[in-house]
Motif scaffolding. Sequence first.
Motif, PDB file in Angstrom:
ATOM      1  N   MET A   1      -4.406 -13.071  15.311  1.00 59.16           N
ATOM      2  CA  MET A   1      -3.950 -12.281  14.756  1.00 59.16           C
ATOM      3  C   MET A   1      -4.712 -11.958  13.472  1.00 59.16           C
ATOM      4  N   GLU A   2      -4.617 -10.373  13.489  1.00 57.14           N
ATOM      5  CA  GLU A   2      -4.281 -10.174  12.203  1.00 57.14           C
ATOM      6  C   GLU A   2      -4.495  -9.344  12.126  1.00 57.14           C
ATOM      7  N   ALA A   3      -4.076  -8.855  10.923  1.00 60.14           N
ATOM      8  CA  ALA A   3      -3.464  -8.305   9.961  1.00 60.14           C
ATOM      9  C   ALA A   3      -3.833  -8.463   8.130  1.00 60.14           C
ATOM     10  N   PHE A   4      -3.344  -6.390   7.500  1.00 59.71           N
ATOM     11  CA  PHE A   4      -4.295  -6.667   6.954  1.00 59.71           C
ATOM     12  C   PHE A   4      -3.209  -5.662   5.383  1.00 59.71           C
ATOM     13  N   CYS A   5      -3.115  -6.320   4.774  1.00 62.05           N
ATOM     14  CA  CYS A   5      -1.661  -5.960   3.253  1.00 62.05           C
ATOM     15  C   CYS A   5      -2.462  -5.160   2.363  1.00 62.05           C
ATOM     16  N   HIS A   6      -2.252  -4.253   2.587  1.00 63.95           N
ATOM     17  CA  HIS A   6      -2.104  -2.451   1.534  1.00 63.95           C
ATOM     18  C   HIS A   6      -1.201  -3.335   0.480  1.00 63.95           C
ATOM     19  N   CYS A   7      -1.675  -3.582  -0.645  1.00 63.11           N
ATOM     20  CA  CYS A   7      -1.303  -3.598  -1.823  1.00 63.11           C
ATOM     21  C   CYS A   7      -1.364  -2.869  -4.058  1.00 63.11           C
ATOM     22  N   GLU A   8      -1.363  -1.811  -4.187  1.00 58.72           N
ATOM     23  CA  GLU A   8      -1.828  -1.315  -4.931  1.00 58.72           C
ATOM     24  C   GLU A   8      -3.116  -1.025  -5.073  1.00 58.72           C
ATOM     25  N   ASN A   9      -3.361  -0.409  -3.872  1.00 54.39           N
ATOM     26  CA  ASN A   9      -5.237   0.340  -3.459  1.00 54.39           C
ATOM     27  C   ASN A   9      -5.557  -1.012  -3.859  1.00 54.39           C
ATOM     28  N   ASN A  10      -5.322  -2.599  -2.276  1.00 51.72           N
ATOM     29  CA  ASN A  10      -5.946  -3.717  -2.923  1.00 51.72           C
ATOM     30  C   ASN A  10      -5.922  -4.345  -0.888  1.00 51.72           C
ATOM     31  N   ARG A  11      -7.122  -4.936  -0.652  1.00 48.85           N
ATOM     32  CA  ARG A  11      -6.380  -4.475   1.281  1.00 48.85           C
ATOM     33  C   ARG A  11      -6.931  -5.826   1.104  1.00 48.85           C
ATOM     34  N   HIS A  12      -5.591  -6.704   1.064  1.00 45.49           N
ATOM     35  CA  HIS A  12      -5.932  -8.229   1.836  1.00 45.49           C
ATOM     36  C   HIS A  12      -5.429  -9.323   3.103  1.00 45.49           C
ATOM     37  N   HIS A  13      -6.361  -9.833   3.869  1.00 47.17           N
ATOM     38  CA  HIS A  13      -6.388 -10.446   4.988  1.00 47.17           C
ATOM     39  C   HIS A  13      -5.070 -10.929   4.761  1.00 47.17           C
ATOM     40  N   VAL A  14      -4.567 -11.343   6.001  1.00 50.26           N
ATOM     41  CA  VAL A  14      -3.681 -12.477   6.435  1.00 50.26           C
ATOM     42  C   VAL A  14      -3.997 -13.284   7.502  1.00 50.26           C
ATOM     43  N   LYS A  15      -4.069 -14.399   7.230  1.00 50.91           N
ATOM     44  CA  LYS A  15      -4.560 -15.373   8.593  1.00 50.91           C
ATOM     45  C   LYS A  15      -3.146 -15.849   9.064  1.00 50.91           C
ATOM     46  N   GLU A  16      -3.439 -16.311  10.371  1.00 54.04           N
ATOM     47  CA  GLU A  16      -2.617 -16.595  11.458  1.00 54.04           C
ATOM     48  C   GLU A  16      -1.698 -17.945  10.599  1.00 54.04           C
ATOM     49  N   GLU A  17      -0.628 -17.812  10.826  1.00 55.92           N
ATOM     50  CA  GLU A  17       0.598 -18.803  10.358  1.00 55.92           C
ATOM     51  C   GLU A  17      -0.391 -19.270   9.395  1.00 55.92           C
ATOM     52  N   SER A  18       0.224 -17.984   8.239  1.00 59.57           N
ATOM     53  CA  SER A  18      -0.167 -18.403   6.438  1.00 59.57           C
ATOM     54  C   SER A  18       1.313 -17.603   6.025  1.00 59.57           C
ATOM     55  N   GLY A  19       1.126 -18.668   4.341  1.00 58.80           N
ATOM     56  CA  GLY A  19       2.231 -17.719   3.944  1.00 58.80           C
ATOM     57  C   GLY A  19       1.426 -16.982   2.372  1.00 58.80           C
ATOM     58  N   ASN A  20       2.129 -16.069   2.070  1.00 63.36           N
ATOM     59  CA  ASN A  20       1.737 -15.925   1.174  1.00 63.36           C
ATOM     60  C   ASN A  20       2.421 -15.352   0.104  1.00 63.36           C
ATOM     61  N   ILE A  21       1.994 -15.725  -1.493  1.00 64.19           N
ATOM     62  CA  ILE A  21       3.100 -14.751  -2.378  1.00 64.19           C
ATOM     63  C   ILE A  21       2.709 -14.339  -3.529  1.00 64.19           C
ATOM     64  N   CYS A  22       3.411 -13.711  -3.294  1.00 64.97           N
ATOM     65  CA  CYS A  22       3.281 -12.175  -4.633  1.00 64.97           C
ATOM     66  C   CYS A  22       4.008 -12.047  -5.208  1.00 64.97           C
ATOM     67  N   TYR A  23       3.854 -11.402  -6.332  1.00 60.15           N
ATOM     68  CA  TYR A  23       5.404 -10.938  -7.648  1.00 60.15           C
ATOM     69  C   TYR A  23       4.752  -9.490  -8.022  1.00 60.15           C
ATOM     70  N   LEU A  24       5.451  -8.449  -7.177  1.00 60.86           N
ATOM     71  CA  LEU A  24       5.195  -6.756  -7.378  1.00 60.86           C
ATOM     72  C   LEU A  24       6.234  -6.780  -8.297  1.00 60.86           C
ATOM     73  N   GLU A  25       5.623  -5.447  -9.333  1.00 60.14           N
ATOM     74  CA  GLU A  25       7.178  -4.746  -9.843  1.00 60.14           C
ATOM     75  C   GLU A  25       6.303  -2.724  -9.345  1.00 60.14           C
ATOM     76  N   HIS A  26       7.584  -2.288  -9.222  1.00 56.03           N
ATOM     77  CA  HIS A  26       7.593  -1.497  -8.551  1.00 56.03           C
ATOM     78  C   HIS A  26       6.401  -1.175  -7.856  1.00 56.03           C
ATOM     79  N   ALA A  27       6.513  -1.461  -7.019  1.00 58.42           N
ATOM     80  CA  ALA A  27       4.381  -0.633  -5.890  1.00 58.42           C
ATOM     81  C   ALA A  27       5.394  -1.051  -4.861  1.00 58.42           C
TER      82      ALA A  27
END
Length: 139
Positions: A1-27
């Motif tokens: 799986m190839e996935a990317f998350c774009h948030c606040e002008n940053n690009r984050h690679h999301v790995k297969e079978e992964s979990g991610n945590i974030c705290y974003l306000e008004h983004a």
Amino acid sequence: MEAFCHCENNRHHVKEESGNICYLEHARVYLERQSGIRNHTLELRMSPQSLYTYFPESQDQKVIEEVLQYHRGKIEPCPISPAVQKCVYEIAGCSYKGTAKKIYLQGKILELVSMFLQEHISGYNPENVGIHLNDYDII
């Protein structure tokens, strides 16, 4: 799986079978996935104010605030323990309807939050899971 998350002008690679945590306000957050590949995504959103209602003790709220501030404005990988993985599958496979489903999912989400907080505090490391035998255990 190839996935990317774009948030606040940053690009984050999301790995297969992964979990991610974030705290974003008004983004604005965008998830970019590769076409032709089946993806499963589970996104849970909760405001800090909602989270605090479940932890009325000031000491608990302090821990939650520290965790939120640590993760503020960034998307970070989060190890998935077997217990977290099981809970996610139970959420995704819930067959209840109506109010019963709402109550069930709220309970499971709180279970995930409590597991994450406990693992964050205790420093869960997936490499430490399993049976480790030393010479005395074998004899």
